[in-house]
Design an enzyme around this catalytic site. Structure first.
Site, short mmCIF file in Angstrom:
data_model
loop_
_atom_site.label_atom_id
_atom_site.label_comp_id
_atom_site.label_asym_id
_atom_site.label_seq_id
_atom_site.Cartn_x
_atom_site.Cartn_y
_atom_site.Cartn_z
N ASP A 65 0.75 -1.33 0.11
CA ASP A 65 -0.19 0.04 0.00
C ASP A 65 0.78 1.13 -0.09
OD1 ASP A 65 -2.43 -1.17 -0.08
OD2 ASP A 65 -2.95 -0.99 1.89
N ASP A 106 -3.63 10.06 5.27
CA ASP A 106 -3.72 11.06 6.33
C ASP A 106 -2.70 12.13 6.53
OD1 ASP A 106 -1.71 9.42 7.46
OD2 ASP A 106 -3.03 8.04 8.40
N ALA A 136 -6.43 3.03 8.75
CA ALA A 136 -4.91 2.97 9.11
C ALA A 136 -4.90 3.68 10.57
CB ALA A 136 -4.21 3.85 8.25
N TYR A 137 -4.17 4.81 10.75
CA TYR A 137 -3.95 5.22 12.20
C TYR A 137 -5.26 5.72 12.62
CZ TYR A 137 -1.01 7.78 15.62
OH TYR A 137 -0.36 8.20 16.92
#
Length: 316
Positions: free
Chosen positions: A73, A146, A187-188
């Site tokens: 990714d 992000d 994700a995060y």
């Protein structure tokens, strides 16, 4: 117009360390008898056969009609950022781990290339975040996952005021603040307890990491909202990361403004249903709660059949 005519020049984006030579050879074999040029960047020259021409990054981005990203990714995100000002179809070949964005595994690449040549694919459009910092060394940055404001050291806290469309809404005091796209929401943002946004949603989510005071929950805003995070006087020095890459340092008085840009990337999908199924499996690995009968549904049919046959042989 056929897909082949549109794909006069196919660009390769390579993972910086993983062995991807077999995939490169599969691509060259697929275009050998077609009027297709395969192009890569000068930085990858030493890892490529002579049949692949290389050019500087700016020339590469201007000339390719489509990209094949060989990696995980992170490689896909890099390819998407490279083409953010001129989106073209990008096929991801997963040489990584989970691979939410990548579409095929290396053994599936020849069949995928045949479908691309036949025009048998769809495009999944992705939004990105454009970030501009006033007072810091970063002029403008762009990401698809992000934008993260984190403590530059282990002491202190990130302290920033939230403005939406020039209206002040409150403040964050936390270990970090994450501004994520729908793509980056797994994700995060997800690890910090934020919600997963549908890839089809026009939204951005802001999530504090280990909040101490101020806004303590995730906030979901519309795609047209301009988000500004102003660094407060009591904030620790802030490290600004975009898609996991260090981008700038922020100090009290600096202001970071972000805006979602729709349709900033085009990701190739060969089967939206299969991709959705794979994503459900990967999310379950990230501890997304599912019932036992749902777990069975997530197992690909061919693996289910193998398990059934193995159980039958043991019982016999």
């Amino acid at each position: 117009m056929s897909a082949e005519a549109k794909m006069g020049t196919v660009g390769l984006v390579l993972h910086p360390r993983k062995l991807v030579q077999d995939s490169v050879e599969a691509i060259l074999a697929a275009v050998r008898d077609r009027p297709v040029r395969v192009l890569a960047r000068d930085s990858d020259r030493a890892r490529l056969p002579e049949a692949v021409a290389t050019v500087p990054d700016a020339v590469f981005a201007a000339q390719v009609d489509g990209l094949i990203a060989l990696g995980g990714d992170g490689t896909m995100l890099g390819a998407m950022r490279l083409m953010a000002d001129r989106p073209v179809p990008i096929l991801g070949v997963n040489h990584g781990n989970l691979g939410f964005l990548a579409e095929v595994a290396p053994p599936q690449l020849p069949a995928a290339l045949a479908r691309l040549a036949a025009g048998d694919f769809t495009i999944e459009r992705h939004a990105g975040i454009e970030a501009h910092a006033d007072g810091a060394q970063l002029a403008t940055g762009f990401g698809f996952n992000d934008v993260v404001l984190a403590r530059a050291a282990r002491t202190g806290a990130v302290s920033v005021d939230l403005w939406v469309n020039d209206v002040r809404y409150g403040y964050y005091r936390a270990d970090a603040v994450v501004v994520a796209t729908p793509t980056g929401s797994t994700a995060y943002n997800y690890a910090a307890g934020g919600p997963i946004l549908s890839p089809s949603s026009d939204a951005v989510v802001i999530t504090p990491v280990a909040p101490m005071s101020g806004i303590g929950r995730a906030v979901v805003l519309g795609a047209g909202d301009q988000v500004t995070l102003a660094v407060a006087a009591d904030s620790a020095p802030i490290a600004l990361d975009i898609d996991g890459t260090a981008s700038a340092s922020l100090t009290p008085g600096d202001r970071l403004t972000t805006m979602l840009r729709r349709d900033a990337a085009q990701v190739v999908r060969l089967s939206a249903t299969e991709h959705a199924s794979r994503s459900r499996i990967k999310l379950s690995l990230l501890d997304l709660p599912v019932r036992p009968d749902q777990l069975v549904e997530l197992i690909p049919p061919e693996l289910r059949q193998r398990a059934h046959d193995a159980i039958g042989r043991r019982e016999a």
